[in-house]
Design an enzyme around this catalytic site. Sequence first.
Site, short mmCIF file in Angstrom:
data_model
loop_
_atom_site.label_atom_id
_atom_site.label_comp_id
_atom_site.label_asym_id
_atom_site.label_seq_id
_atom_site.Cartn_x
_atom_site.Cartn_y
_atom_site.Cartn_z
N CYS A 436 11.82 -1.03 10.54
CA CYS A 436 10.53 -1.60 10.95
C CYS A 436 10.86 -2.58 12.06
O CYS A 436 11.48 -2.18 13.05
CB CYS A 436 9.80 -2.24 9.77
SG CYS A 436 10.82 -3.29 8.73
N ARG A 442 8.72 -3.61 5.32
CA ARG A 442 8.16 -2.25 5.26
C ARG A 442 9.26 -1.23 4.99
O ARG A 442 9.05 -0.23 4.30
CB ARG A 442 7.44 -1.94 6.56
CG ARG A 442 6.32 -2.90 6.90
CD ARG A 442 5.70 -2.59 8.25
NE ARG A 442 4.83 -3.66 8.71
CZ ARG A 442 4.14 -3.62 9.84
NH1 ARG A 442 4.23 -2.56 10.64
NH2 ARG A 442 3.37 -4.63 10.21
N CYS A 726 -26.86 13.04 8.35
CA CYS A 726 -27.86 13.87 7.66
C CYS A 726 -29.03 12.94 7.39
O CYS A 726 -29.56 12.35 8.33
CB CYS A 726 -27.27 14.49 6.39
SG CYS A 726 -26.40 13.34 5.32
#
Length: 796
Positions: A436, A442, A726
């Site tokens: 990282c 990480r 929609c």
Amino acid sequence: MDSWFILILFGSGLIHISANNTTTVSPSLGTTRLIKTSTTESAKEENKTSNSTSSVISLSVTPTFSPNLTLEPTYVTTVNSSHSDNGTKRAASTESGGTTISPNGTYGTWLTDNQFTDARTEPWEGNSSSAATTPETFPPADETPIIAVMVALSSLLVILFIIIVLYMLRFKKYKQAGSHSNSFRLSNGRTEDVEPQSVPLLARSPSTNRKYPPLPVDKLEEEINRRMADDNKLFREEFNALPACPIQATCEAASKEENKEKNRYVNLLPYDHSRVHLTPVEGVPDSDYINASFINGYQEKNKFIAAQGPKEETVNDFWRMIWEQNTATIVMVTNLKERKECKCAQYWPDQGCWPYGNVRVSVEDVTVLVDYTVRKFCIQQVGDVTNRKPQRLITQFHFTSWPDFGVPFTPIGMLKFLKKVKACNPQYAGAIVVHCSAGVGRTGTFVVIDAMLDMMHSERKVDVYGFVSRIRAQRCQMVQTDMQYVFIYQALLEHYLYGDTELEVTSLDTHLQKIYNKIPGTSNNGLEEEFKKLTSIKIQNDKMRTGYLPANMKKNRVLQIIPYEFNRVIIPVKRGEENTDYVNASFIDPYRQKDSYIASQGPLLHTTEDFWRMIWEWKSCSIVMLTELEERGQEKCAQYWPSDGLVSYGDITVELKKEEECESYTVRDLLVTNTRENKSRQIRQFHFHGWPEVGIPSDGKGMINIIAAVQKQQQQSGNHPITVHCSAGAGRTGTFCALSTVLECVKAEGILDVFQTVKTLRLQRPHMVQILEQYEFCYKVVQEYIDAFSDYANFK
């Protein structure tokens, strides 16, 4: 205060004490003590009767050494007094007093109150009418034994001082090596900085006792829920109990002056016992150093190399390590820049070929997906004109969805990413390089998830605490924050609850047969169980604050479908009007590009202007409409375009330029103008008519066609968000987004994952793919697409 200053003061104090101990008595002089005496008036004649008190006292102090004690003398004090009834001498031995340190610093035995009373505090017993103070001189004594003893004591103190100094030297070196420093300075991204940056480290755990044993997988969900209570209180306690690093570890190579500039952070250094050694370059001192450490996997020694993100000056060393360690896979878990700070130098060319030291790197292929990018490199040693040395293929997996702060919103992307890495790395290859920025946070998170998934499959349990503790002995601070620690558990739970639902296209038929079978002991089939899991995902109403504001409630068509805060579409506030930045719409991440879709409700009459302001602000050039204006006698969507001519909505005017009827949808070309900015854009609307008022379309052909048409329009107009709506912006809208994502993945990789696709959509907007029939329709359309793949080969 500086520790060295404290040591100097401590040493000076020892020397001062030693000096006092060795100079208490002059060897050539007797000891003089003032003794107060008292006599009666008739005591001037020395030979009176016993009623007169002659108080001439002879007190001598003589050191006596016991054969059993080598250092500490025993003092015997003799008091001579004619006041005694029998005139004999009284001897005060050590039994009548406690051994203490006298006020002048010498060891001795103090007399008790009935043996000796200091003349400075009380007179001697008797008639005090005539009291006199007479000096009495003790005879000189041989003090050589005392001096010898004190010299020995002083020598011991000096030796003790030297031992403490040596210990502090070792402690300081260890501290400089980054073992448990709490100071930090964030990277500012400037490569010309003279001093490397540092990042915050956690304090050392006060205890290493094992309070967190492995968890059986069937207890995982219960335990995670328990530890997440009270804002992750128990998780924080568990994380803070982790050992920071082994106390015996050293970082001597990393701390050398020649290597300091090679470190991105001054307190995140590799240990000497686990660091990666490069082949030394002749004539270049310390050229064997790189900030990288070997890390074990679940049952595989040195499966990974955890490295810091290369700096500009260490890129060549990074590629040298890749070559020497026979690495075939690189895992990158940072972006080049985050919060405008440089986190990692770009160590590869954008295209073509580029030499990095003695390694030439050429880019062969790049695939960009929504959560990660895959790059394929071909590397070869420079100077091999004859091409005798083989070329090697390196695959870099670059995870791009890790946010600047915290952890990813969901572990789904990381699990898919990890699966790709596992599948790609060849058996013969060396260690997988994971980096990282600092190569601990990480990086450690990725390594732990990989190992714990292996352990889960092998033993049906996980040991996160134990494994993190072990890899921290190989590289400090692996898994750097409690959020990363919790994220590991969430990833493991996600995998345990839902498993790997990704399918090869060739296995879809088998899967469909399986999910239509009844599950023993239940009345449901596999498909119904899948959808039941989806509907069990909790809707986070507490994260819909803006949509629930009183001023915005009337802007929502359906109160159960409100956008989440983290991904709601924000529009510019109207001047002088509050709460005008809200529209009921959410950004949606599909397969390749973040925020590729805007899932919106069908505009209400009074929100039509907001709808067009959203279209303009986010430069959306494609609108997909999946509802009729009215269905079953109910208004589903306001008409937001003119039937002919033009209509104004605030500062936005919309003009219908062209309308074309296709097999199952209508295409309308609209010219949209912002009168305030005096700018116009062409926007295309795709109005799908194939969705019946009740149920789902009878086949998937119409949906496949409209998806292909929209994708073609996107290629021509640029990759701006596609607005899909929609009525409520969830059921049909979610189905369209799910199918677009799945079909694109089918075409690109030959794989599909309907379950996780819909699950991800539902995490981004409530009720996406709202009913079981819509979920089943997704499978049917994919099946139709695969069966007629050759007919839709132009789907791009």
